[in-house]
Design a protein around this motif. Sequence first.
Motif, mmCIF file in Angstrom:
data_model
loop_
_atom_site.group_PDB
_atom_site.id
_atom_site.type_symbol
_atom_site.label_atom_id
_atom_site.label_comp_id
_atom_site.label_asym_id
_atom_site.label_seq_id
_atom_site.Cartn_x
_atom_site.Cartn_y
_atom_site.Cartn_z
ATOM 1 N N LYS A 46 0.844 -1.185 0.000
ATOM 2 C CA LYS A 46 0.000 0.000 0.000
ATOM 3 C C LYS A 46 0.886 1.246 0.000
ATOM 4 C CE LYS A 46 -4.102 1.730 2.398
ATOM 5 N NZ LYS A 46 -3.796 3.163 2.396
ATOM 6 N N LYS A 47 0.781 2.037 -1.057
ATOM 7 C CA LYS A 47 1.575 3.263 -1.124
ATOM 8 C C LYS A 47 0.998 4.311 -0.191
ATOM 9 C CE LYS A 47 3.068 2.463 -5.830
ATOM 10 N NZ LYS A 47 2.611 2.553 -7.201
ATOM 11 N N LYS A 48 1.892 5.162 0.318
ATOM 12 C CA LYS A 48 1.464 6.145 1.321
ATOM 13 C C LYS A 48 2.186 7.457 1.061
ATOM 14 C CE LYS A 48 0.484 7.664 5.640
ATOM 15 N NZ LYS A 48 -0.870 8.016 6.059
ATOM 16 N N LEU A 49 1.415 8.542 1.000
ATOM 17 C CA LEU A 49 2.032 9.857 0.860
ATOM 18 C C LEU A 49 2.573 10.302 2.214
ATOM 19 C CD1 LEU A 49 2.525 12.380 -0.961
ATOM 20 C CD2 LEU A 49 0.376 13.262 -0.046
ATOM 21 N N LEU A 50 3.831 10.705 2.210
ATOM 22 C CA LEU A 50 4.453 11.207 3.441
ATOM 23 C C LEU A 50 4.816 12.666 3.222
ATOM 24 C CD1 LEU A 50 5.902 10.965 6.209
ATOM 25 C CD2 LEU A 50 7.920 10.204 4.949
ATOM 26 N N VAL A 51 4.292 13.522 4.104
ATOM 27 C CA VAL A 51 4.643 14.938 4.075
ATOM 28 C C VAL A 51 5.526 15.212 5.284
ATOM 29 C CG1 VAL A 51 3.796 17.306 4.059
ATOM 30 C CG2 VAL A 51 2.441 15.492 2.978
ATOM 31 N N PHE A 52 6.732 15.658 5.035
ATOM 32 C CA PHE A 52 7.616 15.983 6.155
ATOM 33 C C PHE A 52 7.084 17.222 6.867
ATOM 34 C CE2 PHE A 52 11.273 13.199 5.998
ATOM 35 C CZ PHE A 52 11.128 12.592 4.757
ATOM 36 N N PRO A 53 6.874 17.147 8.185
ATOM 37 C CA PRO A 53 6.290 18.276 8.916
ATOM 38 C C PRO A 53 7.235 19.464 9.009
ATOM 39 C CG PRO A 53 6.922 16.535 10.436
ATOM 40 C CD PRO A 53 7.111 15.983 9.047
ATOM 41 N N CYS A 54 8.525 19.225 8.838
ATOM 42 C CA CYS A 54 9.505 20.300 8.997
ATOM 43 C C CYS A 54 9.517 21.241 7.801
ATOM 44 C CB CYS A 54 10.890 19.691 9.209
ATOM 45 S SG CYS A 54 11.252 18.303 8.102
ATOM 46 N N CYS A 55 9.314 20.733 6.586
ATOM 47 C CA CYS A 55 9.488 21.568 5.402
ATOM 48 C C CYS A 55 8.413 21.319 4.347
ATOM 49 C CB CYS A 55 10.872 21.339 4.801
ATOM 50 S SG CYS A 55 11.180 19.591 4.430
ATOM 51 N N SER A 56 7.426 20.454 4.655
ATOM 52 C CA SER A 56 6.301 20.164 3.766
ATOM 53 C C SER A 56 6.701 19.503 2.456
ATOM 54 C CB SER A 56 5.472 21.430 3.477
ATOM 55 O OG SER A 56 4.944 21.931 4.675
ATOM 56 N N ASN A 57 7.931 18.992 2.352
ATOM 57 C CA ASN A 57 8.282 18.213 1.173
ATOM 58 C C ASN A 57 7.547 16.884 1.218
ATOM 59 O OD1 ASN A 57 10.346 19.405 -0.727
ATOM 60 N ND2 ASN A 57 11.323 19.835 1.238
ATOM 61 N N ARG A 58 7.175 16.392 0.023
ATOM 62 C CA ARG A 58 6.365 15.189 -0.069
ATOM 63 C C ARG A 58 7.110 14.087 -0.806
ATOM 64 N NH1 ARG A 58 0.443 16.695 -1.132
ATOM 65 N NH2 ARG A 58 0.159 18.501 0.197
ATOM 66 N N VAL A 59 6.970 12.891 -0.298
ATOM 67 C CA VAL A 59 7.435 11.714 -1.016
ATOM 68 C C VAL A 59 6.344 10.656 -0.898
ATOM 69 C CG1 VAL A 59 9.903 12.150 -0.605
ATOM 70 C CG2 VAL A 59 8.611 10.736 1.000
#
Length: 76
Positions: A46-59
């Motif tokens: 299951k793919k999952k979007l991860l947003v880094f809370p420090c800089c809002s970059n997404r992977v």
Amino acid sequence: MIPFNQAWPYDIVMNDVYVQECPFCGTGNVLLPIRPKELATIHSGKKKLLVFPCCSNRVTLLDSDSDYLLTDAVLR
Ligand SMILES: [Zn+2]
């Protein structure tokens, strides 16, 4: 096999998932907005979007093992 340049190490502390350093902005000890049990569902496909809370970059998280998160982005 996880492609190393798309992988990033993580740690589980209590019931939280941390990275020692953000691959984008370098912030230390970043608490990720995912639960340890979600790592198992990511590993099962299951793919999952991860947003880094420090800089809002997404992977997008594509896979995980006991030490690394595999993403769709080249991180190093
Ligand atoms: Zn960051």
